[in-house]
Scaffold this motif. Sequence first.
Motif, short mmCIF file in Angstrom:
data_model
loop_
_atom_site.label_atom_id
_atom_site.label_comp_id
_atom_site.label_asym_id
_atom_site.label_seq_id
_atom_site.Cartn_x
_atom_site.Cartn_y
_atom_site.Cartn_z
N THR A 355 3.24 -50.04 8.84
CA THR A 355 2.64 -51.37 8.86
C THR A 355 3.38 -52.36 7.97
OG1 THR A 355 1.13 -50.73 7.06
CG2 THR A 355 0.35 -50.45 9.33
N GLY A 356 4.32 -51.87 7.17
CA GLY A 356 5.06 -52.76 6.28
C GLY A 356 4.28 -53.15 5.05
N CYS A 357 3.19 -52.45 4.77
CA CYS A 357 2.39 -52.74 3.59
C CYS A 357 2.95 -51.97 2.39
CB CYS A 357 0.93 -52.34 3.81
SG CYS A 357 0.11 -53.28 5.13
N HIS A 358 2.85 -52.59 1.21
CA HIS A 358 3.37 -51.96 -0.01
C HIS A 358 2.28 -51.25 -0.80
CE1 HIS A 358 7.27 -53.93 0.50
NE2 HIS A 358 6.60 -55.02 0.81
N ARG A 359 1.04 -51.64 -0.59
CA ARG A 359 -0.06 -51.04 -1.33
C ARG A 359 -1.19 -50.71 -0.37
NH1 ARG A 359 -1.82 -55.65 -5.19
NH2 ARG A 359 -1.63 -56.74 -3.19
N GLN A 360 -2.07 -49.81 -0.81
CA GLN A 360 -3.23 -49.46 0.00
C GLN A 360 -4.12 -50.68 0.21
OE1 GLN A 360 -5.17 -45.76 -1.02
NE2 GLN A 360 -7.16 -46.53 -0.35
N LEU A 361 -4.18 -51.55 -0.81
CA LEU A 361 -4.99 -52.76 -0.69
C LEU A 361 -4.48 -53.65 0.44
CD1 LEU A 361 -7.19 -54.68 -1.69
CD2 LEU A 361 -5.55 -55.55 -3.38
N ASP A 362 -3.15 -53.77 0.55
CA ASP A 362 -2.58 -54.58 1.62
C ASP A 362 -2.92 -53.99 2.98
OD1 ASP A 362 -1.41 -56.25 -0.25
OD2 ASP A 362 0.46 -55.11 -0.30
N LEU A 363 -2.90 -52.66 3.05
CA LEU A 363 -3.24 -51.99 4.31
C LEU A 363 -4.69 -52.26 4.68
CD1 LEU A 363 -2.67 -49.92 6.58
CD2 LEU A 363 -3.39 -48.14 4.98
N VAL A 364 -5.58 -52.17 3.71
CA VAL A 364 -7.00 -52.42 3.97
C VAL A 364 -7.20 -53.85 4.44
CG1 VAL A 364 -9.28 -52.65 2.87
CG2 VAL A 364 -7.85 -50.64 2.41
N ARG A 365 -6.50 -54.80 3.82
CA ARG A 365 -6.60 -56.20 4.24
C ARG A 365 -6.14 -56.37 5.69
NH1 ARG A 365 -3.98 -59.20 -1.06
NH2 ARG A 365 -5.87 -59.17 -2.38
N LEU A 366 -5.06 -55.68 6.02
CA LEU A 366 -4.55 -55.77 7.38
C LEU A 366 -5.59 -55.27 8.39
CD1 LEU A 366 -2.39 -56.03 9.60
CD2 LEU A 366 -1.52 -53.80 8.89
N ILE A 367 -6.15 -54.09 8.13
CA ILE A 367 -7.12 -53.52 9.06
C ILE A 367 -8.40 -54.34 9.09
CG2 ILE A 367 -8.39 -51.43 9.68
CD1 ILE A 367 -5.29 -51.28 9.83
N GLN A 368 -8.83 -54.82 7.94
CA GLN A 368 -10.04 -55.64 7.91
C GLN A 368 -9.85 -56.95 8.65
OE1 GLN A 368 -10.92 -55.90 3.71
NE2 GLN A 368 -12.27 -54.08 3.77
N ALA A 369 -8.63 -57.48 8.59
CA ALA A 369 -8.36 -58.72 9.33
C ALA A 369 -8.49 -58.49 10.82
CB ALA A 369 -6.95 -59.21 9.00
N LEU A 370 -8.08 -57.33 11.28
CA LEU A 370 -8.19 -56.99 12.69
C LEU A 370 -9.60 -56.58 13.06
CD1 LEU A 370 -4.89 -54.96 13.17
CD2 LEU A 370 -5.32 -57.34 13.80
#
Length: 372
Positions: A355-370
Amino acid sequence: MERLAGIEPIVSLLYDGVLNPGDWYDGLDAINQMLGGIGFHYFALHAQNFAVLDSVSLAEFPAGKVQEYEVHYAQDDPRAARVFALPVGELMVDSDHFDAQAVSSWPIFADWLMPQGIRDTLSVKLRTDDAQREFLAFFRSPGQRLFNVHDKAVFAHLLPHLHRASGLRARMGQLEQQAALGLGALDKLSQGIFIVDETGRIQHLNRAAQACMAAVAAPCRAEHERLVFAASEANTQFRHLLTAACRQRSPASAGAFRLSRDAGPWWGVSVLPLKASHPLASFRQIHLAMVVLADPQGSVCPSAPLLGELLDLTPTEARLALALAAGKTIHDFASTESCSWHTVRTHLKNLLRKTGCHRQLDLVRLIQALAF
């Protein structure tokens, strides 16, 4: 050699053919003309059973003859077996390996090549991997001289470019397929999705985004092909987040803001980084951002299969992503999946990479945005 003077335009065609199939085949035809051949045949064979996967021919074959070769002769063609046994970078000429007796006795020569007016073939293995092998052959008729050392010397100057361009074409094809899959998945989402570059130029938008911009009180619009928000404050926030998401010299980051509406609830706007190697960035290899415009009251969480299709995830990675976005921990997921948390951490690392995310927080934001 005089013929070497015409190589540069051919090389240009081959590299232009990485993105344009017409230029690729024009380049092969130019090689054929330089060699004084009567045509060429390009085909890809299955690596294990030698079944024909792709085939293009530029030669005056009677109708159905190419298909006849593919069905009855390709798998037992001794020329293909011989050239694929050679190291990459070496070419083969039939007359160097098959004498007159072989030509008269092998079915491929006696029953197919000679009746089609082909006496000699210059062949090369373009590319080979676990899936397929690419084969390219140029022909000369019985009325012409056989390919000689001078012809091979001319072709040797083009071989490195042929191999490199062929590999790039294969890579571009894979990326285009991945991108097509990802972009197709975007249209299944109820959220408005924009893929933009660092200047805000829209590279792709899904159906929901198109409908959003067509609304009477549209929150955003395309201005000179760039995404612009109607409210100046919102546009300033968007530009700031876009710069952070497309940052190249330091870790990119995701961000979000709320966009008020005159009627109805607010919009949620998320700006998420897509690294250059992400499938949605396709073959352009530039930093892009995904802008998600969502109505928190009207959207639903995507299913694991849809999330996997969208972000090129395995089923387990997709389930993990949704679990983390729902507030679950790695240990929670390990317990649910009946596996060790070390295994889950491996899945998480793969998720961050894909996903190109650097942190777990960024990943969560990505999924929550979707999932808004």
